[in-house]
Design a protein around this motif. Structure first.
Motif, PDB file in Angstrom:
ATOM      1  N   LYS A 121       0.884  -1.161   0.000  1.00  0.00           N
ATOM      2  CA  LYS A 121       0.000   0.000   0.000  1.00  0.00           C
ATOM      3  C   LYS A 121       0.926   1.215   0.000  1.00  0.00           C
ATOM      4  O   LYS A 121       1.736   1.383   0.909  1.00  0.00           O
ATOM      5  CB  LYS A 121      -0.885  -0.021   1.243  1.00  0.00           C
ATOM      6  CG  LYS A 121      -1.960   1.050   1.230  1.00  0.00           C
ATOM      7  CD  LYS A 121      -2.764   1.053   2.523  1.00  0.00           C
ATOM      8  CE  LYS A 121      -3.770  -0.083   2.574  1.00  0.00           C
ATOM      9  NZ  LYS A 121      -4.614   0.031   3.814  1.00  0.00           N
TER      10      LYS A 121
ATOM     11  N   GLN B 100       2.730  -0.242   4.079  1.00  0.00           N
ATOM     12  CA  GLN B 100       2.648  -1.634   4.539  1.00  0.00           C
ATOM     13  C   GLN B 100       2.521  -2.548   3.337  1.00  0.00           C
ATOM     14  O   GLN B 100       2.174  -2.127   2.244  1.00  0.00           O
ATOM     15  CB  GLN B 100       1.476  -1.829   5.497  1.00  0.00           C
ATOM     16  CG  GLN B 100       0.112  -1.654   4.828  1.00  0.00           C
ATOM     17  CD  GLN B 100      -1.020  -2.025   5.762  1.00  0.00           C
ATOM     18  OE1 GLN B 100      -1.406  -1.264   6.628  1.00  0.00           O
ATOM     19  NE2 GLN B 100      -1.557  -3.231   5.593  1.00  0.00           N
TER      20      GLN B 100
ATOM     21  N   GLY C  12       0.757  -6.727   6.716  1.00  0.00           N
ATOM     22  CA  GLY C  12       0.186  -5.786   7.685  1.00  0.00           C
ATOM     23  C   GLY C  12       1.205  -5.310   8.698  1.00  0.00           C
ATOM     24  O   GLY C  12       2.194  -5.979   8.986  1.00  0.00           O
ATOM     25  N   VAL C  13       0.935  -4.129   9.266  1.00  0.00           N
ATOM     26  CA  VAL C  13       1.895  -3.456  10.150  1.00  0.00           C
ATOM     27  C   VAL C  13       2.284  -4.327  11.356  1.00  0.00           C
ATOM     28  O   VAL C  13       3.457  -4.460  11.697  1.00  0.00           O
ATOM     29  CB  VAL C  13       1.324  -2.107  10.634  1.00  0.00           C
ATOM     30  CG1 VAL C  13       2.252  -1.454  11.650  1.00  0.00           C
ATOM     31  CG2 VAL C  13       1.084  -1.170   9.459  1.00  0.00           C
ATOM     32  N   LEU C  14       1.268  -4.929  11.985  1.00  0.00           N
ATOM     33  CA  LEU C  14       1.517  -5.695  13.212  1.00  0.00           C
ATOM     34  C   LEU C  14       2.456  -6.873  12.950  1.00  0.00           C
ATOM     35  O   LEU C  14       3.457  -7.063  13.654  1.00  0.00           O
ATOM     36  CB  LEU C  14       0.166  -6.205  13.728  1.00  0.00           C
ATOM     37  CG  LEU C  14       0.015  -6.513  15.189  1.00  0.00           C
ATOM     38  CD1 LEU C  14       0.102  -5.242  16.003  1.00  0.00           C
ATOM     39  CD2 LEU C  14      -1.344  -7.179  15.423  1.00  0.00           C
ATOM     40  N   LYS C  15       2.164  -7.642  11.928  1.00  0.00           N
ATOM     41  CA  LYS C  15       2.988  -8.828  11.633  1.00  0.00           C
ATOM     42  C   LYS C  15       4.347  -8.422  11.070  1.00  0.00           C
ATOM     43  O   LYS C  15       5.349  -9.091  11.330  1.00  0.00           O
ATOM     44  CB  LYS C  15       2.256  -9.764  10.667  1.00  0.00           C
ATOM     45  CG  LYS C  15       1.068 -10.471  11.298  1.00  0.00           C
ATOM     46  CD  LYS C  15       0.690 -11.712  10.483  1.00  0.00           C
ATOM     47  CE  LYS C  15      -0.449 -12.471  11.137  1.00  0.00           C
ATOM     48  NZ  LYS C  15      -1.758 -11.809  10.937  1.00  0.00           N
TER      49      LYS C  15
ATOM     50  N   ARG D 284      -5.561  -0.070  27.862  1.00  0.00           N
ATOM     51  CA  ARG D 284      -5.226  -0.591  26.528  1.00  0.00           C
ATOM     52  C   ARG D 284      -5.346   0.473  25.443  1.00  0.00           C
ATOM     53  O   ARG D 284      -4.949   0.233  24.301  1.00  0.00           O
ATOM     54  CB  ARG D 284      -6.170  -1.744  26.167  1.00  0.00           C
ATOM     55  CG  ARG D 284      -6.205  -2.880  27.166  1.00  0.00           C
ATOM     56  CD  ARG D 284      -4.952  -3.714  27.150  1.00  0.00           C
ATOM     57  NE  ARG D 284      -4.725  -4.371  25.875  1.00  0.00           N
ATOM     58  CZ  ARG D 284      -3.593  -5.005  25.559  1.00  0.00           C
ATOM     59  NH1 ARG D 284      -2.602  -5.054  26.425  1.00  0.00           N
ATOM     60  NH2 ARG D 284      -3.440  -5.584  24.392  1.00  0.00           N
ATOM     61  N   ALA D 285      -5.926   1.619  25.777  1.00  0.00           N
ATOM     62  CA  ALA D 285      -6.174   2.623  24.735  1.00  0.00           C
ATOM     63  C   ALA D 285      -4.885   3.345  24.360  1.00  0.00           C
ATOM     64  O   ALA D 285      -4.225   3.922  25.217  1.00  0.00           O
ATOM     65  CB  ALA D 285      -7.206   3.636  25.215  1.00  0.00           C
ATOM     66  N   PRO D 286      -4.512   3.321  23.086  1.00  0.00           N
ATOM     67  CA  PRO D 286      -3.333   4.090  22.671  1.00  0.00           C
ATOM     68  C   PRO D 286      -3.580   5.593  22.828  1.00  0.00           C
ATOM     69  O   PRO D 286      -4.694   6.066  22.652  1.00  0.00           O
ATOM     70  CB  PRO D 286      -3.171   3.743  21.183  1.00  0.00           C
ATOM     71  CG  PRO D 286      -4.011   2.527  20.956  1.00  0.00           C
ATOM     72  CD  PRO D 286      -5.122   2.599  21.968  1.00  0.00           C
TER      73      PRO D 286
ATOM     74  N   ARG E  53      -2.292   9.073  21.231  1.00  0.00           N
ATOM     75  CA  ARG E  53      -1.586   9.457  20.000  1.00  0.00           C
ATOM     76  C   ARG E  53      -0.853  10.785  20.158  1.00  0.00           C
ATOM     77  O   ARG E  53      -1.086  11.535  21.105  1.00  0.00           O
ATOM     78  CB  ARG E  53      -2.584   9.571  18.853  1.00  0.00           C
ATOM     79  CG  ARG E  53      -3.514   8.390  18.686  1.00  0.00           C
ATOM     80  CD  ARG E  53      -2.891   7.289  17.864  1.00  0.00           C
ATOM     81  NE  ARG E  53      -3.774   6.129  17.772  1.00  0.00           N
ATOM     82  CZ  ARG E  53      -3.446   5.004  17.163  1.00  0.00           C
ATOM     83  NH1 ARG E  53      -2.260   4.867  16.593  1.00  0.00           N
ATOM     84  NH2 ARG E  53      -4.273   3.989  17.120  1.00  0.00           N
TER      85      ARG E  53
ATOM     86  N   PHE F  44       0.534   1.761  19.430  1.00  0.00           N
ATOM     87  CA  PHE F  44       0.523   0.435  20.017  1.00  0.00           C
ATOM     88  C   PHE F  44       1.875  -0.206  19.760  1.00  0.00           C
ATOM     89  O   PHE F  44       2.388  -0.142  18.646  1.00  0.00           O
ATOM     90  CB  PHE F  44      -0.596  -0.383  19.370  1.00  0.00           C
ATOM     91  CG  PHE F  44      -0.748  -1.771  19.936  1.00  0.00           C
ATOM     92  CD1 PHE F  44      -1.412  -1.975  21.143  1.00  0.00           C
ATOM     93  CD2 PHE F  44      -0.225  -2.866  19.270  1.00  0.00           C
ATOM     94  CE1 PHE F  44      -1.556  -3.255  21.658  1.00  0.00           C
ATOM     95  CE2 PHE F  44      -0.370  -4.149  19.782  1.00  0.00           C
ATOM     96  CZ  PHE F  44      -1.033  -4.347  20.982  1.00  0.00           C
TER      97      PHE F  44
ATOM     98  N   VAL G 188      -7.171  11.403  26.560  1.00  0.00           N
ATOM     99  CA  VAL G 188      -7.552  10.704  25.330  1.00  0.00           C
ATOM    100  C   VAL G 188      -9.046  10.924  25.092  1.00  0.00           C
ATOM    101  O   VAL G 188      -9.857  10.542  25.930  1.00  0.00           O
ATOM    102  CB  VAL G 188      -7.236   9.197  25.447  1.00  0.00           C
ATOM    103  CG1 VAL G 188      -7.700   8.455  24.192  1.00  0.00           C
ATOM    104  CG2 VAL G 188      -5.735   8.992  25.659  1.00  0.00           C
ATOM    105  N   ARG G 189      -9.374  11.545  23.983  1.00  0.00           N
ATOM    106  CA  ARG G 189     -10.760  11.874  23.646  1.00  0.00           C
ATOM    107  C   ARG G 189     -11.459  12.577  24.812  1.00  0.00           C
ATOM    108  O   ARG G 189     -12.580  12.265  25.189  1.00  0.00           O
ATOM    109  CB  ARG G 189     -11.513  10.605  23.233  1.00  0.00           C
ATOM    110  CG  ARG G 189     -11.060  10.082  21.875  1.00  0.00           C
ATOM    111  CD  ARG G 189     -11.827   8.854  21.442  1.00  0.00           C
ATOM    112  NE  ARG G 189     -11.410   7.647  22.107  1.00  0.00           N
ATOM    113  CZ  ARG G 189     -10.343   6.923  21.754  1.00  0.00           C
ATOM    114  NH1 ARG G 189      -9.596   7.324  20.745  1.00  0.00           N
ATOM    115  NH2 ARG G 189     -10.022   5.837  22.397  1.00  0.00           N
TER     116      ARG G 189
END
Lengths: 125, 369
Positions: free
Chosen positions: B22, B34, B38-41, B294-296, B298, B319, B347-348
């Protein structure tokens, strides 16, 4: 899958009586990338069509989940708190997001059927 | 970059397309964010085996002449004259206020100095080097010369199979190497926290050599997405985010990159400010931040003390796939910069409890011989 309805925000809706199960579509999960965190709405909350009713965070960014219909949140998929990746691996199954008891089922007529949604995705991608 | 400017391609562009990357515009180049993995893997693969990154968009510059190291020292706080041929060092271009104009890697050659600068800053860096030290050394820009990073615990096996001498190169060293018949320049360095190399390859050989590296069972191509999460987990600064013209190397926690002689003697832009900060301390500092949940959190997220007062801002956050949870870095007021200090991340609009934490978030795996 013909009983599913779809929103322009890339959510799917599956009806069972008055209760709509809602999640994000396969197209949406591909666009999001790897999901790492999900913020679910509170059970008992009342939401209106278009409200921000949760957040899905991927490795890339945070995305709001919009309520596609008016209703009361009667259940959320607590599994996503420990396994947010279900949104990627099974978005239209185990990766469902919330269940709404609809206050106005006629709003369903404003959503797309599968064929219309497919055309919509083709037009935006 | 303005929209009217054509997006540039690196010499490896066709490889990215053939592997279904992409692509996104980045610093004027069409770059892979990526691949289908995918980014994670991709991130996890790089930590477990080896990842190959196209970093040809970065600026490779050679400063020719015996006076090059001394000349460069007038622009950076790093000890460049102290480098032996083949040694490499991380430093920053500073401005007159001690702010950071870019960060860079410097390798000492024989009668020349090589620098690698960030893609987004390279045009300005090259112009500034020509203007400031062009009279003392020749500034040669190796325009769009292919540069790849091979990173991860298997990197030494992979590159060692093509040139055995690469296996025992010291961390932060560089040498000319013949890779599959091509005259390359290899450094044992990178920006992932893993062992690995950056390989500068002649354009005519680049596609062949990169395809050969990618054919190795342990190697996967890695995009900019995982490059960012890898460096963040390793506590490494990203220019334009964690460091910029408004942050000094001392505030950024980069004092380690300024040698003793330079701290004492100065002789670089902003030296008075930086020396004063070394002596008297700073009012804010870059720290690691670990959300409790768990919330990132940013970039741009406000950091508050537990009483609700604003004390800083997150400059990179997301993350950490290897860490297994959200990680962030940012600047906080110095009285809150100590590890374990409890803070809130907004966050938010909601305060999320977090702690100031030591970096890196995952152990660095550099080659130590």
């Amino acid at each position: 899958m013909s009983d599913l309805k779809f929103s322009k925000e890339h959510e799917w809706v599956k009806m069972d009586g008055d209760v709509a199960t809602i999640g994000v579509t396969e197209y949406a999960q591909e666009q999001l990338g790897d999901v790492v965190f999900v913020e679910l709405p509170g059970v008992g909350n009342t939401v209106s069509q278009g409200d921000e009713s949760g957040v899905i965070e991927s490795v890339k960014a945070a995305s709001d989940v919009y309520a596609p219909l008016d209703g009361e949140v009667v259940e959320v998929n607590g599994k996503l708190e420990d396994e947010p990746g279900l949104v990627n691996s099974d978005p239209q199954g185990d990766g469902w997001f919330m269940k709404l008891k609809l206050s106005d089922k006629s709003q369903l007529d404003g959503l797309m059927d599968e064929a219309a949604y497919k055309d919509f995705v083709d037009s935006v991608s | 970059m303005s929209d009217s400017q054509a997006t540039k391609h690196t010499a490896l562009h066709a490889i990215h397309l053939s592997r279904d990357a992409k692509m996104v515009p980045f610093a004027g180049y069409d770059m892979p964010v990526q691949y289908p993995m995918g980014v994670l893997k991709e991130h996890q693969h790089c930590r477990a085996a080896a990842g190959l990154f196209d970093v040809s968009h970065m600026g490779q510059v050679i400063l020719h002449g015996g006076d090059a190291a001394a000349a460069l020292e007038t622009m950076v706080p790093g000890d460049i004259l102290g480098l032996e041929p083949g040694q490499m060092r991380y430093t920053q271009f500073t401005n007159d206020n001690g702010g950071i104009l870019d960060d860079l890697m410097v390798t000492c050659g024989d009668g020349h100095v090589m620098v690698v600068v960030n893609a987004a800053c390279k045009d300005a860096d090259i112009a500034r080097m020509k203007e400031t030290i062009g009279g003392r050394c020749e500034v040669e820009y190796l325009a769009d010369k292919p540069l790849v990073a091979l990173q991860g615990p298997k990197a030494a096996d992979v590159l060692g199979a093509l040139d055995p001498d690469c296996r025992t190169m010291a961390f932060m060293s560089g040498r000319a190497a013949t890779i599959d018949g091509a005259d390359c320049f290899v450094t044992r360095s990178g920006y992932t926290g893993e062992d690995g190399y950056e390989i500068s390859i002649p354009e005519s050989d680049a596609v062949r050599i990169v395809e050969q590296l990618l054919d190795h069972a342990d190697v996967e191509p890695i995009g900019l997405g995982a490059r960012d999460s890898l460096r963040l987990e390793s506590g490494l600064c990203l220019y334009g985010h964690d460091i910029d013209e408004t942050t000094t190397p001392i505030e950024a926690g980069l004092l380690w990159s300024i040698g003793k002689r330079r701290r004492e003697d100065g002789g670089f832009p902003g030296d008075a400010t930086i020396q004063k900060q070394i002596a008297d301390g700073v009012t804010r500092r870059r720290v690691g931040l670990l959300p409790d949940g768990r919330a990132p959190a940013r970039e741009g997220t406000e950091v508050q003390d537990t009483a609700g007062n604003a004390i800083g801002t997150i400059t990179s956050g997301g993350f950490g796939p290897t860490f297994g949870g959200p990680v962030a870095m940012g600047y906080v007021a110095i009285d809150h910069a100590k590890a374990e200090t409890p803070v809130n991340l907004m966050v938010r609009g909601k305060p999320q409890p977090a702690k100031v934490a030591k970096m890196p978030f995952v152990p660095q795996n550099y080659y130590r011989g």
